[in-house]
Design a protein around this motif. Sequence first.
Motif, PDB file in Angstrom:
ATOM      1  N   SER A 131      36.169  62.292  32.886  1.00  0.00           N
ATOM      2  CA  SER A 131      35.118  61.558  33.584  1.00  0.00           C
ATOM      3  C   SER A 131      35.411  61.494  35.080  1.00  0.00           C
ATOM      4  N   TRP A 132      36.668  61.250  35.433  1.00  0.00           N
ATOM      5  CA  TRP A 132      37.084  61.212  36.835  1.00  0.00           C
ATOM      6  C   TRP A 132      36.756  62.530  37.531  1.00  0.00           C
ATOM      7  N   SER A 133      37.032  63.619  36.854  1.00  0.00           N
ATOM      8  CA  SER A 133      36.782  64.939  37.438  1.00  0.00           C
ATOM      9  C   SER A 133      35.310  65.133  37.792  1.00  0.00           C
ATOM     10  N   GLY A 134      34.412  64.673  36.898  1.00  0.00           N
ATOM     11  CA  GLY A 134      32.986  64.817  37.165  1.00  0.00           C
ATOM     12  C   GLY A 134      32.542  64.032  38.378  1.00  0.00           C
ATOM     13  N   TYR A 135      32.989  62.782  38.480  1.00  0.00           N
ATOM     14  CA  TYR A 135      32.625  61.961  39.631  1.00  0.00           C
ATOM     15  C   TYR A 135      33.263  62.498  40.920  1.00  0.00           C
ATOM     16  N   PHE A 136      34.488  62.996  40.821  1.00  0.00           N
ATOM     17  CA  PHE A 136      35.172  63.554  41.981  1.00  0.00           C
ATOM     18  C   PHE A 136      34.431  64.782  42.511  1.00  0.00           C
ATOM     19  N   ASN A 137      33.947  65.606  41.594  1.00  0.00           N
ATOM     20  CA  ASN A 137      33.175  66.779  42.011  1.00  0.00           C
ATOM     21  C   ASN A 137      31.874  66.364  42.713  1.00  0.00           C
ATOM     22  N   VAL A 217      41.296  47.720  42.328  1.00  0.00           N
ATOM     23  CA  VAL A 217      40.452  46.690  41.704  1.00  0.00           C
ATOM     24  C   VAL A 217      39.551  46.049  42.753  1.00  0.00           C
ATOM     25  N   VAL A 218      40.094  45.752  43.909  1.00  0.00           N
ATOM     26  CA  VAL A 218      39.291  45.143  44.977  1.00  0.00           C
ATOM     27  C   VAL A 218      38.140  46.062  45.370  1.00  0.00           C
ATOM     28  N   VAL A 219      38.426  47.360  45.509  1.00  0.00           N
ATOM     29  CA  VAL A 219      37.388  48.317  45.910  1.00  0.00           C
ATOM     30  C   VAL A 219      36.262  48.367  44.885  1.00  0.00           C
ATOM     31  N   LYS A 220      36.610  48.502  43.605  1.00  0.00           N
ATOM     32  CA  LYS A 220      35.538  48.662  42.618  1.00  0.00           C
ATOM     33  C   LYS A 220      34.775  47.363  42.366  1.00  0.00           C
ATOM     34  N   LEU A 221      35.428  46.217  42.530  1.00  0.00           N
ATOM     35  CA  LEU A 221      34.700  44.954  42.392  1.00  0.00           C
ATOM     36  C   LEU A 221      33.698  44.774  43.528  1.00  0.00           C
ATOM     37  N   VAL A 222      34.089  45.173  44.726  1.00  0.00           N
ATOM     38  CA  VAL A 222      33.165  45.094  45.867  1.00  0.00           C
ATOM     39  C   VAL A 222      31.954  45.990  45.615  1.00  0.00           C
ATOM     40  N   ILE A 223      32.195  47.201  45.097  1.00  0.00           N
ATOM     41  CA  ILE A 223      31.091  48.131  44.816  1.00  0.00           C
ATOM     42  C   ILE A 223      30.178  47.586  43.722  1.00  0.00           C
ATOM     43  N   LEU A 224      30.753  46.994  42.690  1.00  0.00           N
ATOM     44  CA  LEU A 224      29.936  46.457  41.599  1.00  0.00           C
ATOM     45  C   LEU A 224      29.104  45.268  42.061  1.00  0.00           C
ATOM     46  N   VAL A 225      29.674  44.442  42.918  1.00  0.00           N
ATOM     47  CA  VAL A 225      28.893  43.337  43.497  1.00  0.00           C
ATOM     48  C   VAL A 225      27.734  43.898  44.315  1.00  0.00           C
ATOM     49  N   LEU A 226      27.974  45.007  45.015  1.00  0.00           N
ATOM     50  CA  LEU A 226      26.914  45.673  45.779  1.00  0.00           C
ATOM     51  C   LEU A 226      25.826  46.195  44.850  1.00  0.00           C
ATOM     52  N   VAL A 227      26.243  46.833  43.738  1.00  0.00           N
ATOM     53  CA  VAL A 227      25.283  47.351  42.755  1.00  0.00           C
ATOM     54  C   VAL A 227      24.393  46.227  42.242  1.00  0.00           C
ATOM     55  N   ILE A 228      25.023  45.121  41.861  1.00  0.00           N
ATOM     56  CA  ILE A 228      24.267  43.994  41.304  1.00  0.00           C
ATOM     57  C   ILE A 228      23.388  43.350  42.380  1.00  0.00           C
ATOM     58  N   VAL A 341      35.384  57.020  40.922  1.00  0.00           N
ATOM     59  CA  VAL A 341      36.660  57.725  41.061  1.00  0.00           C
ATOM     60  C   VAL A 341      37.802  56.719  41.158  1.00  0.00           C
ATOM     61  N   VAL A 342      37.614  55.677  41.960  1.00  0.00           N
ATOM     62  CA  VAL A 342      38.634  54.634  42.113  1.00  0.00           C
ATOM     63  C   VAL A 342      38.849  53.900  40.790  1.00  0.00           C
ATOM     64  N   ALA A 343      37.735  53.564  40.121  1.00  0.00           N
ATOM     65  CA  ALA A 343      37.822  52.817  38.856  1.00  0.00           C
ATOM     66  C   ALA A 343      38.569  53.609  37.797  1.00  0.00           C
ATOM     67  N   ALA A 344      38.218  54.890  37.662  1.00  0.00           N
ATOM     68  CA  ALA A 344      38.876  55.723  36.654  1.00  0.00           C
ATOM     69  C   ALA A 344      40.352  55.900  36.965  1.00  0.00           C
ATOM     70  N   THR A 345      40.693  55.992  38.237  1.00  0.00           N
ATOM     71  CA  THR A 345      42.098  56.127  38.628  1.00  0.00           C
ATOM     72  C   THR A 345      42.900  54.899  38.219  1.00  0.00           C
ATOM     73  N   SER A 346      42.321  53.714  38.431  1.00  0.00           N
ATOM     74  CA  SER A 346      43.038  52.483  38.085  1.00  0.00           C
ATOM     75  C   SER A 346      43.245  52.367  36.577  1.00  0.00           C
ATOM     76  N   VAL A 347      42.262  52.819  35.790  1.00  0.00           N
ATOM     77  CA  VAL A 347      42.405  52.798  34.326  1.00  0.00           C
ATOM     78  C   VAL A 347      43.546  53.707  33.900  1.00  0.00           C
ATOM     79  N   MET A 348      43.559  54.918  34.439  1.00  0.00           N
ATOM     80  CA  MET A 348      44.620  55.865  34.082  1.00  0.00           C
ATOM     81  C   MET A 348      45.990  55.317  34.457  1.00  0.00           C
ATOM     82  N   LEU A 349      46.067  54.644  35.598  1.00  0.00           N
ATOM     83  CA  LEU A 349      47.352  54.105  36.034  1.00  0.00           C
ATOM     84  C   LEU A 349      47.879  53.064  35.051  1.00  0.00           C
ATOM     85  N   VAL A 350      47.020  52.154  34.622  1.00  0.00           N
ATOM     86  CA  VAL A 350      47.458  51.116  33.680  1.00  0.00           C
ATOM     87  C   VAL A 350      47.880  51.742  32.355  1.00  0.00           C
ATOM     88  N   PHE A 351      47.125  52.709  31.860  1.00  0.00           N
ATOM     89  CA  PHE A 351      47.464  53.353  30.593  1.00  0.00           C
ATOM     90  C   PHE A 351      48.753  54.174  30.714  1.00  0.00           C
TER      91      PHE A 351
END
Length: 551
Positions: A131-137, A217-228, A341-351
Amino acid sequence: MLDNLFRKKTIAQLKQTADHFEAAEHQHMKKSLNVRDLTMMGVAAVIGAGIFSTIGDAAFKGGPGVILLFIITAITCGFTALCYAEFSARIPLSGSAYTYSYVAFGEVLAWIIGWALILEYAIGNIVVAISWSGYFNNMLKAVNIHLPAWLISDGKTAKAAFTAGLTNIPAQAWKTAPVLGGMRIIMNLPAFVIVVLVTILAYIGIKESKRSANAMVVVKLVILVLVIGVGVFYVNSDNYTPFLPNGFTGVLSGVSAVFYAYIGFDAISTTAEECKNPQRDMPRGMLYSLLICTVIYVVTALVITGMVHYSKFQHVTDPLAFVFEAINKPILGKIISFSAVVAATSVMLVFQIGQPRIWMSMSRDGLLPSRFGKLHHKYKTPAFSTIITGLIVAIPALFIDANIVTELTSIGTLFAFVLVCGGVLRLPKAAPEQKFKLPYINSRYVMPLLFGVFLFFAWDKFHETYRHLYTAGYRDVLFMLFVLLAFCISVYAIWKQYTVVPVLGLLCCLYLMIEIPQQSWMVFIGWMLFGLTIYGIYGYRKSKLRAANAE
């Protein structure tokens, strides 16, 4: 033989093992995590590919009513999180559900759950990497950088797309791929590279990983607040009708996609030995992160299904970017691609942090070779386990079919949750000084009412399936088995006067498991049998608990 298979470790033995490794040179882990870090790590794991990818499929199946499934799943995870919290308060050690099962059920079930968690984390990260690869492209294309199609796809998908006469990226990959020895060279290079980079970060240390995860986490939360915040002004209330276009069955059909969105909050329990105060902070971190993520998921689902009619989400893999492109806001769509891309990276890091620590715990118990449990002399991380984890994820991500099912990850997680909820019921009474305790609500007064309500709503389906039992389908048979099992568990809980929270967590997880497709069950069972074979060949004979009991 059976006694050996189900030999248990006491909490005292676990702490003795941990103290031994703490005292050993180079074998103590850095304690640098507090409740804020754990909460951020939980959000990092949960807010990822689910909200940026699989939420679209769930919305198509369930319509706006998909928010009910998010709430149901969150409640299920909430019950489970309380059980994890109880275990982590008693056993502040790495290993997550594996370690907890060793205490509650014995060695063979601990091995099985450890093996299931390997499946959960590995396949989960492969899916996220693709999924990260698709968004990165998409990001690269936004700045006019175009990677060759054969470097951003996989062979199976490319061949299928070309055969179907499509003109998408996989089809182009099949047409333009270089040929070596009669074989087309097609690979998903970005997916491979990001796994390698994340593995290096996890290898270097928990403090560096923590800082990176917190920033993402800070980056993706800011983006999600923007989306909403922006999306709410484009909500059309007509899109909420019908609210349940396919009934509640349609809502439940998205269970794998939605539950996949929630997996990962349990990964923070693998970092117990790196917490400053695990008995206090682990429970808080789990519950806080789960609450934050649930609010975000529900609000986001309401906004995107209000912006675009649910029927348009079929085969949409980037739903958040899609809704803004649908309302002619392509710039926001590009910003969301960056956030994904940021969100998927953070998930991979935790896993990638979590899985090596499970292997480390299994190695300490002798069930895996000792090298899996050794820490790096400088970074204090399970170095060899981290490298092996990286290889197991990176190589399949390079070549595997992009349509790999998320159900395999969900079933492994649900299985772990079942054992954690059941395991809490087998623990002795908590000590008075324990910092976190499960609230006690007597099953005798609650379970008869709850089971009666469930049977009232499920009676028509139960009666119809019973009448046609010999011709019933796979899911109908599982439903009948669940009703029977739920009755037995409820009666036993009432008899023993168990607290109701772990009982409800156990039943909710079992119910969600019957919604997993049959094919995924077969693969999961095959993986478990393979794991048991390895245990029989190595773990059973090398178990340190077996040696200790023999003495």
